[in-house]
Design a protein around this motif. Structure first.
Motif, PDB file in Angstrom:
ATOM      1  N   ALA A   1      89.491 -14.267   8.709  1.00  0.00           N
ATOM      2  CA  ALA A   1      89.743 -13.092   9.551  1.00  0.00           C
ATOM      3  C   ALA A   1      88.477 -12.293   9.774  1.00  0.00           C
ATOM      4  O   ALA A   1      88.233 -11.780  10.876  1.00  0.00           O
ATOM      5  CB  ALA A   1      90.818 -12.217   8.897  1.00  0.00           C
ATOM      6  N   ALA A   2      87.635 -12.178   8.742  1.00  0.00           N
ATOM      7  CA  ALA A   2      86.377 -11.436   8.892  1.00  0.00           C
ATOM      8  C   ALA A   2      85.442 -12.135   9.877  1.00  0.00           C
ATOM      9  O   ALA A   2      84.759 -11.473  10.669  1.00  0.00           O
ATOM     10  CB  ALA A   2      85.703 -11.276   7.532  1.00  0.00           C
ATOM     11  N   ILE A   3      85.408 -13.456   9.841  1.00  0.00           N
ATOM     12  CA  ILE A   3      84.550 -14.189  10.778  1.00  0.00           C
ATOM     13  C   ILE A   3      85.048 -14.026  12.211  1.00  0.00           C
ATOM     14  O   ILE A   3      84.261 -13.805  13.144  1.00  0.00           O
ATOM     15  CB  ILE A   3      84.496 -15.667  10.380  1.00  0.00           C
ATOM     16  CG1 ILE A   3      83.806 -15.837   9.018  1.00  0.00           C
ATOM     17  CG2 ILE A   3      83.747 -16.479  11.432  1.00  0.00           C
ATOM     18  CD1 ILE A   3      83.789 -17.252   8.507  1.00  0.00           C
ATOM     19  N   LYS A   4      86.354 -14.126  12.411  1.00  0.00           N
ATOM     20  CA  LYS A   4      86.901 -13.954  13.758  1.00  0.00           C
ATOM     21  C   LYS A   4      86.620 -12.561  14.299  1.00  0.00           C
ATOM     22  O   LYS A   4      86.262 -12.386  15.470  1.00  0.00           O
ATOM     23  CB  LYS A   4      88.403 -14.230  13.740  1.00  0.00           C
ATOM     24  CG  LYS A   4      88.771 -15.671  13.427  1.00  0.00           C
ATOM     25  CD  LYS A   4      90.282 -15.837  13.351  1.00  0.00           C
ATOM     26  CE  LYS A   4      90.664 -17.266  12.989  1.00  0.00           C
ATOM     27  NZ  LYS A   4      92.136 -17.432  12.855  1.00  0.00           N
ATOM     28  N   ASP A   5      86.781 -11.562  13.440  1.00  0.00           N
ATOM     29  CA  ASP A   5      86.508 -10.192  13.879  1.00  0.00           C
ATOM     30  C   ASP A   5      85.017  -9.982  14.138  1.00  0.00           C
ATOM     31  O   ASP A   5      84.634  -9.186  15.001  1.00  0.00           O
ATOM     32  CB  ASP A   5      87.005  -9.197  12.824  1.00  0.00           C
ATOM     33  CG  ASP A   5      88.520  -9.205  12.703  1.00  0.00           C
ATOM     34  OD1 ASP A   5      89.183  -9.688  13.640  1.00  0.00           O
ATOM     35  OD2 ASP A   5      89.039  -8.743  11.678  1.00  0.00           O
ATOM     36  N   CYS A   6      84.192 -10.681  13.399  1.00  0.00           N
ATOM     37  CA  CYS A   6      82.748 -10.612  13.648  1.00  0.00           C
ATOM     38  C   CYS A   6      82.416 -11.138  15.046  1.00  0.00           C
ATOM     39  O   CYS A   6      81.607 -10.540  15.767  1.00  0.00           O
ATOM     40  CB  CYS A   6      81.994 -11.405  12.576  1.00  0.00           C
ATOM     41  SG  CYS A   6      80.208 -11.495  12.817  1.00  0.00           S
ATOM     42  N   ILE A   7      83.039 -12.232  15.453  1.00  0.00           N
ATOM     43  CA  ILE A   7      82.821 -12.779  16.798  1.00  0.00           C
ATOM     44  C   ILE A   7      83.348 -11.804  17.849  1.00  0.00           C
ATOM     45  O   ILE A   7      82.759 -11.656  18.935  1.00  0.00           O
ATOM     46  CB  ILE A   7      83.492 -14.152  16.929  1.00  0.00           C
ATOM     47  CG1 ILE A   7      82.943 -15.119  15.877  1.00  0.00           C
ATOM     48  CG2 ILE A   7      83.293 -14.715  18.318  1.00  0.00           C
ATOM     49  CD1 ILE A   7      81.456 -15.350  15.976  1.00  0.00           C
ATOM     50  N   ARG A   8      84.441 -11.121  17.541  1.00  0.00           N
ATOM     51  CA  ARG A   8      84.961 -10.127  18.498  1.00  0.00           C
ATOM     52  C   ARG A   8      83.941  -9.012  18.730  1.00  0.00           C
ATOM     53  O   ARG A   8      83.730  -8.582  19.867  1.00  0.00           O
ATOM     54  CB  ARG A   8      86.273  -9.537  17.969  1.00  0.00           C
ATOM     55  CG  ARG A   8      87.449 -10.498  17.972  1.00  0.00           C
ATOM     56  CD  ARG A   8      88.741  -9.766  17.654  1.00  0.00           C
ATOM     57  NE  ARG A   8      89.896 -10.637  17.705  1.00  0.00           N
ATOM     58  CZ  ARG A   8      90.486 -11.167  16.631  1.00  0.00           C
ATOM     59  NH1 ARG A   8      90.008 -10.887  15.426  1.00  0.00           N
ATOM     60  NH2 ARG A   8      91.524 -11.963  16.766  1.00  0.00           N
ATOM     61  N   VAL A   9      83.333  -8.547  17.658  1.00  0.00           N
ATOM     62  CA  VAL A   9      82.370  -7.447  17.792  1.00  0.00           C
ATOM     63  C   VAL A   9      81.114  -7.916  18.515  1.00  0.00           C
ATOM     64  O   VAL A   9      80.610  -7.247  19.422  1.00  0.00           O
ATOM     65  CB  VAL A   9      82.022  -6.877  16.404  1.00  0.00           C
ATOM     66  CG1 VAL A   9      80.895  -5.857  16.509  1.00  0.00           C
ATOM     67  CG2 VAL A   9      83.244  -6.245  15.769  1.00  0.00           C
TER      68      VAL A   9
ATOM     69  N   ALA B   1      86.943  -4.065  24.315  1.00  0.00           N
ATOM     70  CA  ALA B   1      87.515  -5.210  23.602  1.00  0.00           C
ATOM     71  C   ALA B   1      87.871  -4.809  22.174  1.00  0.00           C
ATOM     72  O   ALA B   1      87.186  -4.004  21.541  1.00  0.00           O
ATOM     73  CB  ALA B   1      86.519  -6.367  23.595  1.00  0.00           C
ATOM     74  N   PRO B   2      88.947  -5.375  21.626  1.00  0.00           N
ATOM     75  CA  PRO B   2      89.323  -5.055  20.236  1.00  0.00           C
ATOM     76  C   PRO B   2      88.311  -5.617  19.250  1.00  0.00           C
ATOM     77  O   PRO B   2      87.710  -6.664  19.481  1.00  0.00           O
ATOM     78  CB  PRO B   2      90.699  -5.719  20.091  1.00  0.00           C
ATOM     79  CG  PRO B   2      90.715  -6.809  21.107  1.00  0.00           C
ATOM     80  CD  PRO B   2      89.894  -6.317  22.264  1.00  0.00           C
ATOM     81  N   THR B   3      88.128  -4.919  18.141  1.00  0.00           N
ATOM     82  CA  THR B   3      87.164  -5.322  17.115  1.00  0.00           C
ATOM     83  C   THR B   3      87.823  -5.720  15.811  1.00  0.00           C
ATOM     84  O   THR B   3      87.131  -5.885  14.801  1.00  0.00           O
ATOM     85  CB  THR B   3      86.172  -4.185  16.853  1.00  0.00           C
ATOM     86  OG1 THR B   3      86.891  -3.014  16.430  1.00  0.00           O
ATOM     87  CG2 THR B   3      85.376  -3.862  18.100  1.00  0.00           C
ATOM     88  N   GLY B   4      89.126  -5.887  15.812  1.00  0.00           N
ATOM     89  CA  GLY B   4      89.811  -6.318  14.598  1.00  0.00           C
ATOM     90  C   GLY B   4      89.728  -5.262  13.506  1.00  0.00           C
ATOM     91  O   GLY B   4      89.924  -4.069  13.732  1.00  0.00           O
ATOM     92  N   GLN B   5      89.410  -5.709  12.276  1.00  0.00           N
ATOM     93  CA  GLN B   5      89.329  -4.809  11.132  1.00  0.00           C
ATOM     94  C   GLN B   5      87.973  -4.101  11.023  1.00  0.00           C
ATOM     95  O   GLN B   5      87.800  -3.244  10.163  1.00  0.00           O
ATOM     96  CB  GLN B   5      89.588  -5.598   9.836  1.00  0.00           C
ATOM     97  CG  GLN B   5      91.000  -6.126   9.690  1.00  0.00           C
ATOM     98  CD  GLN B   5      92.001  -5.003   9.419  1.00  0.00           C
ATOM     99  OE1 GLN B   5      91.701  -4.050   8.724  1.00  0.00           O
ATOM    100  NE2 GLN B   5      93.193  -5.130   9.981  1.00  0.00           N
TER     101      GLN B   5
END
Length: 774
Positions: free
Chosen positions: A617-625, A635-639
């Motif tokens: 989840a941290a890696i996916k959110d890192c790609i989002r940011v 765009a959403p940035t997850g956690q």
């Protein structure tokens, strides 16, 4: 369509003259359609050939073929004459066969009489060419849209996240080594949608293209810097790289300049670099060790009852050592309060003080290690305990990091540039610490004060892994913190009597080598990890205040912002650079976070059921940011949440139009000159100053060029010949600058360095503004 030796319609765009059968091979017309041109030739055929192809696409080719033969025969008969009927029928037969082959090799689908579509296989060469064209178009679009990425290592979550966004992968040399050595034809034969052969053939096509997203190791060379790719590495100077132990010490030394309550501030144990050749830092550590020993002795008597500490008949420790310990703590309180600058000034110890300190260190070590007794009565010991409690409370209020110290004076030694608990030892002897660091100079050891009073969960030590993301944009540096984290427990219960790594090091790479002790609390998990929700439940169970976690998380953010701010001056601000860090924290007994270290390449593998959820989840959110937010600010940035932003601007070109300007006030020379030891020089100066006046005329340059000895001789001669009240001849005109230089020249003591001539210059400076996030 024409084949060798067969006629076609003269109205066709590609027509050939049919030669008689008796002609030689050199005069015979030859025409062979390459497979690569089949699709382009189909689109260039005239309307009649298109009609024939449509008629040949029905379900019964023989019947349609006879109709085509009749149509071709009727049209050819009018053009070629009745004498060529036999030859025309033969040509029509071969022509029909050629059309059928063409349709079979170029059309991937055919329509049946009922209207259904069935797949017809392409020829091998045509299929390869078609696949090659599809991949080539995909590669070209990826390059135009800057969607080519390279991932080093087994970070499959990063790959899948980018592939889902339409990116194509440029494989590193270490991935699919055997397949990358295959030829392009072999790869096309085995390529299917989504398999490894397809990945390799696409990677070969973009071999000469740059990557616009690179996930690489810390020691790898930065490639394609000219296109400014998204790169997971932020470079900074050697001594300010907080992802190393040595660099974290450097940041800790600078963070006080950026400290701001509630926004930025580090909470860290005391560090010293003993792996280098710095004598000053070595002496500072020895001094700190001795002061810590004094506080440890006072902690020791505070932790025991008076009757357990004394032996009036056989006691071996004199009360004078307690007096010395109290004196040292009082001096520390005065220095922390800045009561006197003389207390903070470094003074070499006297021989008597050296002997007293050495005796104190030996005697106090016997108390702390061997539980030696004091030769005092109980009433005196109670008074010492009261004074110790008073002074320790005062110094801990001024120095919060002293609250983590206990009565053992333990220090942890870490290699400056290694991770995963390699080479870490814990020692409490000054001689052992100095000898260990001297014997391992290649590892550049640092010594860090061990936290002797940590917050424990079920009598077990733990630390918290918190993620931080640093991104660099066009004019901003942003610190992102992850709202989720996890705890890592030791496999053994905490004790200060045993210094083994299985008790004191909570790294997963260390604890996985040990089995959990059976006597450990069964409420702790067998895999030694807790999620954040489990820790919050524990805080509720122990009755912690409601805002405890909010306080802890706020402390995390302040520490992470502080290390970034402290290292910013030594950081290469490259657009699109980013880096994901794993920050390790501990808690003291009052739930205050303590920053232990920062890892530039944190372990993101799903080692347990806890990390199997948080790491991907941290890696996916890192790609989002990094990727999504760059294209869409909403765009959403997850956690991940924005903790802090720093605005910066860099102007490397010199600003010649706006040079450096220094504004100041001109210094005034004393009218009443001070008395000097040399009266002749003073009288000479009076004679010079009385014969000049301030002016900005052209005579300034001539006066500056005049030798000083000429001026001196002239003034002396005038003093002899002319009375002081009368002066013959015009006065020499000097500027204020010249008067000032002459004054300094004649009044300065011998050997005194004169100021150099002021120089002009040009420089640029860029200010950095820190703006907290809303």
């Amino acid at each position: 369509m024409a084949t060798k030796g067969h006629p076609i319609n003269s109205g066709s765009k590609t027509s050939l003259q049919m030669m008689p059968s008796g002609s030689t091979s050199n005069n015979r017309a030859r025409y062979v359609n390459p497979v690569t041109k089949i699709r382009s030739l189909i689109h260039n055929l005239d309307s009649e050939l298109g009609l024939l192809c449509g008629q040949c696409s029905v379900r019964k080719p023989p019947q349609i073929g006879s109709n085509i033969n009749v149509s071709i025969h009727n049209r050819r008969q009018g053009e070629l004459g009745s004498g060529a009927n036999a030859q025309q029928r033969i040509s029509s037969h071969y022509y029909q066969e050629s059309i059928n082959k063409l349709l079979a090799r170029t059309s991937s689908t055919s329509t049946s009489g009922s209207g259904t579509t069935t797949r017809m296989p392409l020829a091998p060469d045509a299929q390869k060419r078609q696949m090659w064209n599809v991949y080539r178009k995909r590669v070209t679009d990826a390059y135009r849209n800057r969607k080519i990425f390279t991932v080093h290592g087994n970070y499959h979550t990063v790959r899948r996240a980018l592939l889902r966004r339409g990116w194509v992968e440029k494989l590193p040399a270490s991935r699919y080594t055997n397949l990358q050595s295959m030829s392009e034809d072999s790869l096309l034969e085995n390529a299917r949608k989504g398999n490894d052969y397809e990945s390799v053939i696409i990677s070969k096509m973009i071999n000469n293209f740059p990557s616009f997203f690179i996930w690489q190791g810390k020691g790898q060379r930065d490639l394609f810097s000219e296109v400014r790719p998204f790169r997971n590495r932020v470079r900074r100077s050697h001594f300010m790289d907080f992802s190393t132990k040595v660099g974290l010490v450097g940041c800790a030394e600078q963070e006080s300049w950026y400290r701001e309550d509630g926004v930025c501030g580090m909470s860290y144990p005391r560090f010293y670099r003993l792996g280098g050749n710095s004598v000053e830092e070595r002496m500072a550590f020895i001094d700190d060790y001795q002061h810590t020993q004094a506080r440890s002795l006072l902690h020791y008597i505070m932790e025991h009852k008076p009757a357990e500490l004394i032996d009036t008949d056989n006691g071996t420790i004199m009360s004078s050592h307690l007096d010395l310990a109290l004196t040292k703590v009082k001096q520390m309180v005065r220095q922390a309060q800045h009561c006197s600058l003389d207390d903070a000034r470094a003074k070499p110890p006297t021989p008597t003080e050296v002997v007293e300190t050495h005796t104190f260190m030996v005697q106090s070590a016997e108390v702390l290690k061997s539980m030696a007794k004091f030769r005092v009565n109980e009433t005196v010991m109670k008074e010492y305990i009261r004074l110790a409690t008073q002074y320790i409370g005062q110094i801990e209020a001024l120095r919060p990091d002293y609250r983590w110290d206990g009565s053992r004076n333990l220090w942890i030694l870490k290699p400056g540039y290694q991770s995963q608990g390699i080479g870490i030892v814990i020692r409490n002897s000054l001689d052992e610490i100095l000898q260990w660091t001297s014997s391992n100079q290649s590892r550049k050891y640092i010594v860090q004060k061990y936290i002797e009073r940590p917050y424990l969960v079920h009598r077990t030590k733990f630390d918290i892994r918190q993620y931080m993301l640093l991104t660099i944009g066009e004019s901003k540096v942003t610190v992102w913190t992850y709202r989720n984290c996890y705890l890592r427990f030791s496999s053994q219960e905490f004790t200060m009597d045993d210094l083994r790594e299985s008790i004191h090091l909570t790294n997963n790479s260390v604890q996985k080598r040990y089995k959990n002790r059976l006597s450990r609390d069964p409420r702790l998990p067998s895999h030694n990890m807790w999620s954040l929700d489990q820790f919050k439940n524990h805080l509720q169970e122990v009755g912690a205040p409601e805002n405890t976690w909010a306080k802890i998380y706020s402390g995390f953010k302040q520490n992470m912002v502080a290390v970034v701010m402290a290292s910013l001056d030594e950081t290469e601000l490259v657009k699109n650079a980013f880096e994901l860090y794993g920050c390790d924290f501990m808690l003291d007994e009052h739930y205050n976070p303590i920053l232990i270290e920062v890892n530039a390449t944190p372990d993101l593998s799903p080692s347990t059921e806890v990390t199997a959820k948080i790491c991907p989840a941290a890696i996916k959110d890192c790609i989002r940011v990094v990727v999504d937010l760059a294209k869409n600010p909403l765009a959403p940035t997850g956690q991940f949440e924005r903790a802090f932003e720093i605005n910066y601007s860099s102007n490397k070109a010199p600003d010649v139009q706006h040079p450096l300007e220094i504004n100041g006030k001109q210094m005034t020379i004393f009218e009443d000159l001070p008395k000097l030891k040399n009266p002749n020089r003073t009288r000479m100066l009076h004679a010079i100053l009385s014969n000049v006046k301030v002016s900005g005329g052209r005579k300034l340059d001539k006066a500056n060029k005049a030798p000083a000895r000429v001026i001196k001789a002239t003034a002396f001669a005038k003093k002899k010949q002319v009375p002081e009240q009368q002066h013959a001849g015009p006065k020499t005109i000097l500027s204020s600058t010249t008067r000032e230089n002459l004054a300094l020249q004649y009044t300065a003591p011998k050997g005194f360095p004169l100021p150099e001539r002021r120089m002009g210059g040009c420089c640029t400076f860029s200010k950095t503004a820190a703006v907290p996030a809303l």
